[in-house]
Motif scaffolding. Structure first.
Motif, PDB file in Angstrom:
ATOM      1  N   PRO A  11      -6.107  -5.965   2.469  1.00  0.00           N
ATOM      2  CA  PRO A  11      -4.722  -6.284   2.830  1.00  0.00           C
ATOM      3  C   PRO A  11      -4.020  -4.990   3.270  1.00  0.00           C
ATOM      4  O   PRO A  11      -4.011  -4.010   2.517  1.00  0.00           O
ATOM      5  CB  PRO A  11      -4.112  -6.815   1.526  1.00  0.00           C
ATOM      6  CG  PRO A  11      -5.276  -6.934   0.558  1.00  0.00           C
ATOM      7  CD  PRO A  11      -6.297  -5.941   1.024  1.00  0.00           C
ATOM      8  N   ALA A  13      -1.279  -3.400   3.125  1.00  0.00           N
ATOM      9  CA  ALA A  13       0.008  -3.454   2.427  1.00  0.00           C
ATOM     10  C   ALA A  13      -0.037  -2.483   1.254  1.00  0.00           C
ATOM     11  O   ALA A  13      -1.091  -2.287   0.642  1.00  0.00           O
ATOM     12  CB  ALA A  13       0.269  -4.871   1.905  1.00  0.00           C
ATOM     13  N   ASP A  14       1.145  -1.898   0.947  1.00  0.00           N
ATOM     14  CA  ASP A  14       1.208  -1.008  -0.227  1.00  0.00           C
ATOM     15  C   ASP A  14       0.736  -1.749  -1.478  1.00  0.00           C
ATOM     16  O   ASP A  14       0.097  -1.167  -2.352  1.00  0.00           O
ATOM     17  CB  ASP A  14       2.645  -0.502  -0.430  1.00  0.00           C
ATOM     18  CG  ASP A  14       3.067   0.487   0.659  1.00  0.00           C
ATOM     19  OD1 ASP A  14       2.192   0.961   1.414  1.00  0.00           O
ATOM     20  OD2 ASP A  14       4.285   0.765   0.749  1.00  0.00           O
TER      21      ASP A  14
ATOM     22  N   TYR B  10      -8.869   0.481   8.340  1.00  0.00           N
ATOM     23  CA  TYR B  10      -7.984  -0.330   7.505  1.00  0.00           C
ATOM     24  C   TYR B  10      -7.252   0.551   6.504  1.00  0.00           C
ATOM     25  O   TYR B  10      -7.804   0.862   5.448  1.00  0.00           O
ATOM     26  CB  TYR B  10      -8.796  -1.393   6.754  1.00  0.00           C
ATOM     27  CG  TYR B  10      -9.650  -2.276   7.631  1.00  0.00           C
ATOM     28  CD1 TYR B  10      -9.089  -3.038   8.650  1.00  0.00           C
ATOM     29  CD2 TYR B  10     -11.031  -2.355   7.440  1.00  0.00           C
ATOM     30  CE1 TYR B  10      -9.875  -3.855   9.456  1.00  0.00           C
ATOM     31  CE2 TYR B  10     -11.820  -3.178   8.237  1.00  0.00           C
ATOM     32  CZ  TYR B  10     -11.243  -3.917   9.236  1.00  0.00           C
ATOM     33  OH  TYR B  10     -12.019  -4.722  10.025  1.00  0.00           O
ATOM     34  N   PRO B  11      -6.038   0.974   6.803  1.00  0.00           N
ATOM     35  CA  PRO B  11      -5.233   1.675   5.793  1.00  0.00           C
ATOM     36  C   PRO B  11      -4.515   0.621   4.936  1.00  0.00           C
ATOM     37  O   PRO B  11      -3.802  -0.235   5.466  1.00  0.00           O
ATOM     38  CB  PRO B  11      -4.223   2.482   6.616  1.00  0.00           C
ATOM     39  CG  PRO B  11      -4.667   2.335   8.066  1.00  0.00           C
ATOM     40  CD  PRO B  11      -5.400   1.030   8.126  1.00  0.00           C
ATOM     41  N   MET B  12      -4.724   0.686   3.623  1.00  0.00           N
ATOM     42  CA  MET B  12      -4.086  -0.285   2.729  1.00  0.00           C
ATOM     43  C   MET B  12      -2.665   0.191   2.443  1.00  0.00           C
ATOM     44  O   MET B  12      -2.358   0.724   1.368  1.00  0.00           O
ATOM     45  CB  MET B  12      -4.906  -0.420   1.443  1.00  0.00           C
ATOM     46  CG  MET B  12      -5.812  -1.638   1.400  1.00  0.00           C
ATOM     47  SD  MET B  12      -6.944  -1.831   2.805  1.00  0.00           S
ATOM     48  CE  MET B  12      -8.197  -0.631   2.416  1.00  0.00           C
ATOM     49  N   ALA B  13      -1.766   0.003   3.428  1.00  0.00           N
ATOM     50  CA  ALA B  13      -0.403   0.520   3.341  1.00  0.00           C
ATOM     51  C   ALA B  13       0.491  -0.300   4.253  1.00  0.00           C
ATOM     52  O   ALA B  13       0.048  -0.762   5.316  1.00  0.00           O
ATOM     53  CB  ALA B  13      -0.364   1.982   3.774  1.00  0.00           C
ATOM     54  N   PHE B  16       0.518   0.722   7.923  1.00  0.00           N
ATOM     55  CA  PHE B  16      -0.854   0.871   8.427  1.00  0.00           C
ATOM     56  C   PHE B  16      -0.878   1.258   9.893  1.00  0.00           C
ATOM     57  O   PHE B  16      -1.746   2.018  10.328  1.00  0.00           O
ATOM     58  CB  PHE B  16      -1.680  -0.396   8.153  1.00  0.00           C
ATOM     59  CG  PHE B  16      -1.230  -1.635   8.873  1.00  0.00           C
ATOM     60  CD1 PHE B  16      -1.781  -2.002  10.083  1.00  0.00           C
ATOM     61  CD2 PHE B  16      -0.244  -2.452   8.329  1.00  0.00           C
ATOM     62  CE1 PHE B  16      -1.373  -3.156  10.736  1.00  0.00           C
ATOM     63  CE2 PHE B  16       0.164  -3.608   8.972  1.00  0.00           C
ATOM     64  CZ  PHE B  16      -0.390  -3.962  10.179  1.00  0.00           C
ATOM     65  N   ILE B  41      -8.984  -6.793  16.827  1.00  0.00           N
ATOM     66  CA  ILE B  41      -9.936  -6.755  15.711  1.00  0.00           C
ATOM     67  C   ILE B  41     -10.650  -5.418  15.585  1.00  0.00           C
ATOM     68  O   ILE B  41     -10.901  -4.957  14.475  1.00  0.00           O
ATOM     69  CB  ILE B  41     -10.974  -7.901  15.833  1.00  0.00           C
ATOM     70  CG1 ILE B  41     -10.278  -9.245  15.670  1.00  0.00           C
ATOM     71  CG2 ILE B  41     -12.077  -7.743  14.797  1.00  0.00           C
ATOM     72  CD1 ILE B  41     -11.195 -10.373  15.289  1.00  0.00           C
ATOM     73  N   SER B  42     -10.988  -4.805  16.693  1.00  0.00           N
ATOM     74  CA  SER B  42     -11.783  -3.572  16.598  1.00  0.00           C
ATOM     75  C   SER B  42     -11.644  -2.739  17.856  1.00  0.00           C
ATOM     76  O   SER B  42     -11.094  -3.185  18.869  1.00  0.00           O
ATOM     77  CB  SER B  42     -13.265  -3.920  16.370  1.00  0.00           C
ATOM     78  OG  SER B  42     -13.778  -4.624  17.490  1.00  0.00           O
ATOM     79  N   HIS B  69      -5.218   4.623   0.606  1.00  0.00           N
ATOM     80  CA  HIS B  69      -6.560   4.051   0.531  1.00  0.00           C
ATOM     81  C   HIS B  69      -6.936   3.549   1.927  1.00  0.00           C
ATOM     82  O   HIS B  69      -6.278   2.657   2.478  1.00  0.00           O
ATOM     83  CB  HIS B  69      -6.571   2.916  -0.492  1.00  0.00           C
ATOM     84  CG  HIS B  69      -7.877   2.190  -0.597  1.00  0.00           C
ATOM     85  ND1 HIS B  69      -9.106   2.756  -0.299  1.00  0.00           N
ATOM     86  CD2 HIS B  69      -8.151   0.918  -0.981  1.00  0.00           C
ATOM     87  CE1 HIS B  69     -10.064   1.869  -0.491  1.00  0.00           C
ATOM     88  NE2 HIS B  69      -9.519   0.751  -0.898  1.00  0.00           N
ATOM     89  N   VAL B  71     -10.176   2.458   4.717  1.00  0.00           N
ATOM     90  CA  VAL B  71     -11.570   2.064   4.920  1.00  0.00           C
ATOM     91  C   VAL B  71     -11.864   2.048   6.418  1.00  0.00           C
ATOM     92  O   VAL B  71     -11.057   1.552   7.212  1.00  0.00           O
ATOM     93  CB  VAL B  71     -11.845   0.672   4.303  1.00  0.00           C
ATOM     94  CG1 VAL B  71     -13.198   0.136   4.758  1.00  0.00           C
ATOM     95  CG2 VAL B  71     -11.777   0.748   2.786  1.00  0.00           C
ATOM     96  N   SER B  73     -14.682   0.508   8.910  1.00  0.00           N
ATOM     97  CA  SER B  73     -15.800  -0.438   9.003  1.00  0.00           C
ATOM     98  C   SER B  73     -16.379  -0.345  10.406  1.00  0.00           C
ATOM     99  O   SER B  73     -15.624  -0.283  11.386  1.00  0.00           O
ATOM    100  CB  SER B  73     -15.280  -1.848   8.718  1.00  0.00           C
ATOM    101  OG  SER B  73     -16.315  -2.794   8.852  1.00  0.00           O
ATOM    102  N   THR B 193     -19.568   0.760   5.901  1.00  0.00           N
ATOM    103  CA  THR B 193     -18.239   0.787   5.289  1.00  0.00           C
ATOM    104  C   THR B 193     -18.045   2.165   4.660  1.00  0.00           C
ATOM    105  O   THR B 193     -18.892   2.609   3.881  1.00  0.00           O
ATOM    106  CB  THR B 193     -18.140  -0.277   4.171  1.00  0.00           C
ATOM    107  OG1 THR B 193     -18.487  -1.562   4.710  1.00  0.00           O
ATOM    108  CG2 THR B 193     -16.733  -0.339   3.593  1.00  0.00           C
ATOM    109  N   SER B 195     -15.073   4.540   2.577  1.00  0.00           N
ATOM    110  CA  SER B 195     -13.823   4.344   1.839  1.00  0.00           C
ATOM    111  C   SER B 195     -13.327   5.659   1.236  1.00  0.00           C
ATOM    112  O   SER B 195     -14.127   6.437   0.699  1.00  0.00           O
ATOM    113  CB  SER B 195     -14.089   3.312   0.725  1.00  0.00           C
ATOM    114  OG  SER B 195     -13.002   3.240  -0.185  1.00  0.00           O
TER     115      SER B 195
END
Lengths: 202, 202
Positions: A11, A13-14, B10-13, B16, B41-42, B69, B71, B73, B193, B195
């Motif tokens: 996701p 999202a923070d 994919y930054p989980m923020a 992003f 998508i990519s 965080h 990732v 891919s 992947t 991370s």
């Protein structure tokens, strides 16, 4: 035949931890038919395709309903000669002799057309890999032909095929690609990406 | 031989988009040696491995330095019979006859031990797929042997091998796996992947 997946949910999202934890309940109806192990990179799901693909679909839909941009990435595998068999994987969905490509494509198209809609739109792309045989490209081209008639075909890209449509039909198409193409008892894998709520979706 | 990758970051923020846009400058030194196409998508990167893997490394490090965080891919491919050749992919890194596994493993280990450190720790996992030959598991087991001596081996998982260490050594190990295992002119892919900054990393 051993089958399963390494999956990750991203996701953007923070509160990504909250979105993931909020979606995990969607796996509850499937937990007694899957072996599940999690680490900091991915979650292993071991089980037959008729459990695995609905479980992935429901997990993805639950995350996407957060409204956040969410991606599910999965390495899905069957028949790897390096994996011990596991009774939890027993399935009618593969393992038998495969017939000509034509009827397999027709059955796959019919399955996707009959898939139950989730109401959640998504985009996806995936690659089908068929190991250990000299005719792997015939199976891959046969699968692409099926996808073009599936109703969720978007376009061919380098290294993969892109899908777009209802999440239910997309996961049905992935299930069909996994079970109906490549040798029945062979080593077949999918490299899958499914995306919802992208701000750049067209 | 055609080679390249479909990659996603994919930054989980919540920000992003900002993290991705902030990292893209890391690709600038490589842009004249890659063909790049992006959709929702990519991003497709077409080019030889000696450009592709350093470009992926630098992109990932730039994103990870946001502290979020993140990732990366990637579906990385060479020699797919369905792809037209492209002069931008010309490389000394593959295409020749392959010798016995022993010296290839030694050369791969030496390359990873000599990789320049980035100072950015990461965890990763990947699968190596070798198509169109009956001995694909020999090549995969040979690659796993190399990884165990590479200095970035973490553990074997179902369907993949997990790495941990400096991002420079990890991308060097991916590069070696891609170029030194499987037939020199064959169809080989990686499902990768990587991370950083995971709150659950052990």
């Amino acid at each position: 035949m051993f089958s399963g997946a390494q999956i990750s949910l991203y996701p953007m999202a923070d509160d990504f931890v909250g979105v993931i934890l909020g979606a995990l309940g969607a796996l509850d109806p499937y937990r007694d038919r899957l072996r599940i192990e999690t680490d900091d990179i991915s979650t292993l799901l071991v089980g037959p395709p008729e459990v695995l693909f609905p479980a992935l679909r429901d997990l993805f839909v639950a995350a996407a309903r957060s409204g956040k941009h969410c991606v599910l990435s999965a390495a899905i595998s069957r028949g790897c000669p390096g994996e011990p068999d596991d009774p939890i994987c027993r399935s009618e969905a593969f393992g038998g002799p495969v017939g000509p490509l034509g009827p397999r494509k027709e059955a796959a198209v019919a399955a996707v057309h009959g898939a139950v809609a989730t109401g959640q739109p998504a985009a996806a792309q995936f690659s089908l890999y068929v190991m250990g045989s000299g005719d792997h490209m015939d199976e891959i081209y046969g699968c692409i032909d099926f996808l073009k008639q599936s109703g969720v075909y978007d376009r061919s890209k380098n290294f993969c095929t892109k899908l777009r449509g209802d999440t239910g039909a997309i996961f049905s198409a992935l299930n069909e690609a996994f079970c109906r193409f490549g040798p029945g008892a062979g080593h077949v894998t999918l490299d899958v990406t499914v995306s919802a709520n992208s701000p750049t979706a067209v």
